[in-house]
Design an enzyme around this catalytic site. Sequence first.
Site, PDB file in Angstrom:
ATOM      1  N   GLU A  99       0.841  -1.193   0.000  1.00  0.00           N
ATOM      2  CA  GLU A  99       0.000   0.000   0.000  1.00  0.00           C
ATOM      3  C   GLU A  99       0.877   1.243   0.000  1.00  0.00           C
ATOM      4  O   GLU A  99       2.011   1.209   0.468  1.00  0.00           O
ATOM      5  CB  GLU A  99      -0.926   0.029   1.226  1.00  0.00           C
ATOM      6  CG  GLU A  99      -0.194   0.223   2.530  1.00  0.00           C
ATOM      7  CD  GLU A  99      -1.124   0.334   3.737  1.00  0.00           C
ATOM      8  OE1 GLU A  99      -1.917   1.273   3.777  1.00  0.00           O
ATOM      9  OE2 GLU A  99      -1.020  -0.521   4.631  1.00  0.00           O
ATOM     10  N   LYS A 101       2.342   4.624   1.343  1.00  0.00           N
ATOM     11  CA  LYS A 101       2.474   5.150   2.700  1.00  0.00           C
ATOM     12  C   LYS A 101       2.139   6.628   2.669  1.00  0.00           C
ATOM     13  O   LYS A 101       2.848   7.432   2.069  1.00  0.00           O
ATOM     14  CB  LYS A 101       3.895   4.933   3.206  1.00  0.00           C
ATOM     15  CG  LYS A 101       4.079   5.361   4.639  1.00  0.00           C
ATOM     16  CD  LYS A 101       5.437   4.915   5.159  1.00  0.00           C
ATOM     17  CE  LYS A 101       5.646   5.373   6.583  1.00  0.00           C
ATOM     18  NZ  LYS A 101       5.706   6.840   6.685  1.00  0.00           N
ATOM     19  N   ASP A 103       1.568  10.427   3.943  1.00  0.00           N
ATOM     20  CA  ASP A 103       2.289  11.301   4.853  1.00  0.00           C
ATOM     21  C   ASP A 103       1.265  12.070   5.674  1.00  0.00           C
ATOM     22  O   ASP A 103       0.963  13.219   5.408  1.00  0.00           O
ATOM     23  CB  ASP A 103       3.187  12.247   4.045  1.00  0.00           C
ATOM     24  CG  ASP A 103       4.334  12.739   4.875  1.00  0.00           C
ATOM     25  OD1 ASP A 103       4.493  12.258   6.017  1.00  0.00           O
ATOM     26  OD2 ASP A 103       5.078  13.605   4.395  1.00  0.00           O
ATOM     27  N   TYR A 208      -7.915   7.272   5.250  1.00  0.00           N
ATOM     28  CA  TYR A 208      -7.895   5.911   4.711  1.00  0.00           C
ATOM     29  C   TYR A 208      -7.670   4.950   5.866  1.00  0.00           C
ATOM     30  O   TYR A 208      -6.752   5.149   6.669  1.00  0.00           O
ATOM     31  CB  TYR A 208      -6.752   5.710   3.712  1.00  0.00           C
ATOM     32  CG  TYR A 208      -7.071   6.103   2.286  1.00  0.00           C
ATOM     33  CD1 TYR A 208      -8.289   5.776   1.700  1.00  0.00           C
ATOM     34  CD2 TYR A 208      -6.133   6.784   1.518  1.00  0.00           C
ATOM     35  CE1 TYR A 208      -8.562   6.118   0.386  1.00  0.00           C
ATOM     36  CE2 TYR A 208      -6.398   7.138   0.198  1.00  0.00           C
ATOM     37  CZ  TYR A 208      -7.620   6.809  -0.353  1.00  0.00           C
ATOM     38  OH  TYR A 208      -7.886   7.143  -1.649  1.00  0.00           O
ATOM     39  N   LYS A 299      10.755   3.667   2.090  1.00  0.00           N
ATOM     40  CA  LYS A 299      10.576   5.086   1.785  1.00  0.00           C
ATOM     41  C   LYS A 299      11.257   5.470   0.475  1.00  0.00           C
ATOM     42  O   LYS A 299      12.307   4.936   0.125  1.00  0.00           O
ATOM     43  CB  LYS A 299      11.173   5.925   2.911  1.00  0.00           C
ATOM     44  CG  LYS A 299      10.452   5.740   4.239  1.00  0.00           C
ATOM     45  CD  LYS A 299       9.845   7.031   4.728  1.00  0.00           C
ATOM     46  CE  LYS A 299      10.741   7.790   5.665  1.00  0.00           C
ATOM     47  NZ  LYS A 299      10.143   9.041   6.121  1.00  0.00           N
ATOM     48  N   CYS A 393      22.253  41.318 -21.266  1.00  0.00           N
ATOM     49  CA  CYS A 393      22.322  39.876 -21.450  1.00  0.00           C
ATOM     50  C   CYS A 393      23.768  39.385 -21.292  1.00  0.00           C
ATOM     51  O   CYS A 393      24.664  39.877 -21.978  1.00  0.00           O
ATOM     52  CB  CYS A 393      21.801  39.514 -22.844  1.00  0.00           C
ATOM     53  SG  CYS A 393      22.042  37.770 -23.255  1.00  0.00           S
ATOM     54  N   CYS A 396      24.911  37.965 -25.006  1.00  0.00           N
ATOM     55  CA  CYS A 396      25.070  38.790 -26.202  1.00  0.00           C
ATOM     56  C   CYS A 396      25.198  40.280 -25.892  1.00  0.00           C
ATOM     57  O   CYS A 396      25.414  41.081 -26.803  1.00  0.00           O
ATOM     58  CB  CYS A 396      23.897  38.567 -27.155  1.00  0.00           C
ATOM     59  SG  CYS A 396      22.361  39.297 -26.572  1.00  0.00           S
ATOM     60  N   CYS A 411      15.958  38.677 -22.614  1.00  0.00           N
ATOM     61  CA  CYS A 411      16.914  39.304 -23.527  1.00  0.00           C
ATOM     62  C   CYS A 411      16.132  39.617 -24.794  1.00  0.00           C
ATOM     63  O   CYS A 411      15.412  38.773 -25.316  1.00  0.00           O
ATOM     64  CB  CYS A 411      18.066  38.344 -23.830  1.00  0.00           C
ATOM     65  SG  CYS A 411      18.989  38.789 -25.313  1.00  0.00           S
ATOM     66  N   CYS A 417      20.914  36.600 -30.403  1.00  0.00           N
ATOM     67  CA  CYS A 417      21.582  36.188 -29.167  1.00  0.00           C
ATOM     68  C   CYS A 417      21.924  34.707 -29.306  1.00  0.00           C
ATOM     69  O   CYS A 417      21.053  33.880 -29.550  1.00  0.00           O
ATOM     70  CB  CYS A 417      20.677  36.422 -27.964  1.00  0.00           C
ATOM     71  SG  CYS A 417      21.320  35.703 -26.434  1.00  0.00           S
TER      72      CYS A 417
END
Length: 673
Positions: A99, A101, A103, A208, A299, A393, A396, A411, A417
């Site tokens: 199943e 797990k 949290d 659940y 885990k 930039c 360029c 840019c 560029c």
Amino acid sequence: MLDAPEISDAEYDQLFSELQQLEAANPELKAPDSPTQRVGGAPSPMFAAVRHRQPMLSLRKAAIDLKAEGPELQHAELIDFDRRVREVLLKAKVDYIAEPKLDGLAVSLIYEHGVLVQGATRGDGETGEDITQNLRTIRSLPLRLRGEVPPLVEVRGEVFLPLAGFQKMVRDAEARGEKPPVNPRNAAAGSLRQLESVITAKRPLAFYAYGTGISEGWPQPARHRDVLDQLKTWGFPVSELIEPVTGAEGCLAYFEAIGKKRASLPFDIDGVVFKLDDLAGRNELGAVSREPRWAVAYKFPAEEAVTVLENVEFQIGRTGAVTPVARLRPVFVGGANVSNATLHNMDEVQRKDVRIGDTVIVRRAGDVIPEVKEVVLAQRPADARIVVLPPSCPVCGGAIAREEGEAIARCTNGLSCRAQLHGALIHFVSRKAIDIDGLGEKLLALVIDALDVRTPADIYLKLDAAKLAVLERMGEKSAENLVKAIDASRDTSFGRFLFALGIPVVGETTARDLAQHYGSLEALLAAAAADLATEHAEKKKERFPLLQSVPDVGPTVAASIAHFFAEPRNREVIDTLVKPREDGGAGIHWPAPKAAAEGALTGKTFVITGTLPGLSREEAAALIEANGGKVTGSVSAKTDFLLAGEAAGSKLAKAEKLGVPVLDLAALRGLIG
Ligand code: JCF
């Protein structure tokens, strides 16, 4: 503050495992009050204490060792678990129930003659807190059992907060100017431990059931799967993802499969639980230090780790977007060594208050690009430096512009560029775009620098076998193959071509929708040009009305399309790409549009989500289209039906919210007749 930890889970886990290792190496240093000696949360005086009549065990954990060589060693702890079980039971193969797990928080529910009389937290496993009133507010948790009920039964399960509910809590907290909860588990814990159950009632908690505890007058079944069936009969929600598996191989296959589904589940899971199916066998195995030997929690590898942000650099993407990238002290997280992480954009940098020199939490979930999640402010050095957007930039030297209300700076030099050109070419040749096999990132960089490729059209105009053959690591044979691949790519589809252009925010699905809707480049260009006149309309819906009539195209996407085609430099490249070769063009072409099929689904728009039994998504889409229907990518008010399979997530939620009818495959076949 209650349930509001000062350090993140990632930091806690990292420090905790360091402490465990230190204590293992130096047992004389282990203090009786060390956190490693604590079993669970201590009860709070705010709630009445409940002594569990049967201790609530925790789960023994097994960890994957991703640094080990090969699956056998990586999964050694799980394989050991199965071996010990088989040794005690003297069996060659053992059935487990697998199943996900969750949290969340484990709780115990006591039902007398079918009525919920007491609900408690797990606490330290011996004593928990009486939170009956709060638990009663959880809608999926039955207050009265259905069917035949024993005089007494204890049901155990996990209370958790689905992601949508968590996100709502975060938004609500932010709207009130409060500190939002840091993760779904803390939000669930905080919700359950409210003194006023009316507050708990407003939190979208879910439950659940996963097993039973004490009972009277209920003959325990022989297998865990029968317990789960009984729980369902009584009216408990039991995860649909629970499955019987056989042996360590079965466990591993399940673990892999759940790992793939994880990102699309509507709730957080942090691993998988494997439990011996045979309940008599459980008694033989027993428990050691409050952990049953018949179950194991496997885990997922930690997705977060703590490291130092050493510098921030700026990358220029194919649309010119300037992305701040964190250069990190390398750290092993989510199964890989990470030394770069995205900071998304300058708004995010400011929101998270990230500075150079900071200790940060890095997150790498699945195959998603690692990101800097948050700063550990307590560890900020005095000389931490603020991150600033460069004035021009870095590739360029072109101007960087950030439009009002936009998070992203760009840019403005377009394909002039080099960074944008390289990114645009990588996208253009990619498999789902124009699809030129064998023209990878490195080779594209070479053809830019050595063969003067300046636009996607130049791939067709400036490359030939002789020129390619002299490039580094290219032989005559590979040059010939590449020329063949370039040639083959001229014969494409309108949708691929549109996607390949790399119009900002136009993905594969939108490109296909545009192609289907307009049928020809001329029709699309005409609509985009006509729509430009409406771009300053008062209401967003009145802007770009033609483009917005395409499924899933809203004001933002429509604006991006119209602006892209209005740019003369883009039009020039497009013209060259589609001009026939004899006229000096690249000669890209596609078949004229087929008239849409007519059928039972004509005029209906579908969205597909989840896993369908025995049918891939592409096959389902083909089935719908063959019967005259249309398939789009996201649910909106324009969607007529959602076709939903297993593990459907956010799209299902959205359809339900909008009142879009949801079909399963059988219902779809029924519609088709
Ligand atoms: O989903 C969980 N977090 C979870 C916790 C599931 C289980 O089946 C558990 C558990 C804790 C203890 N089973 C036990 C015995």
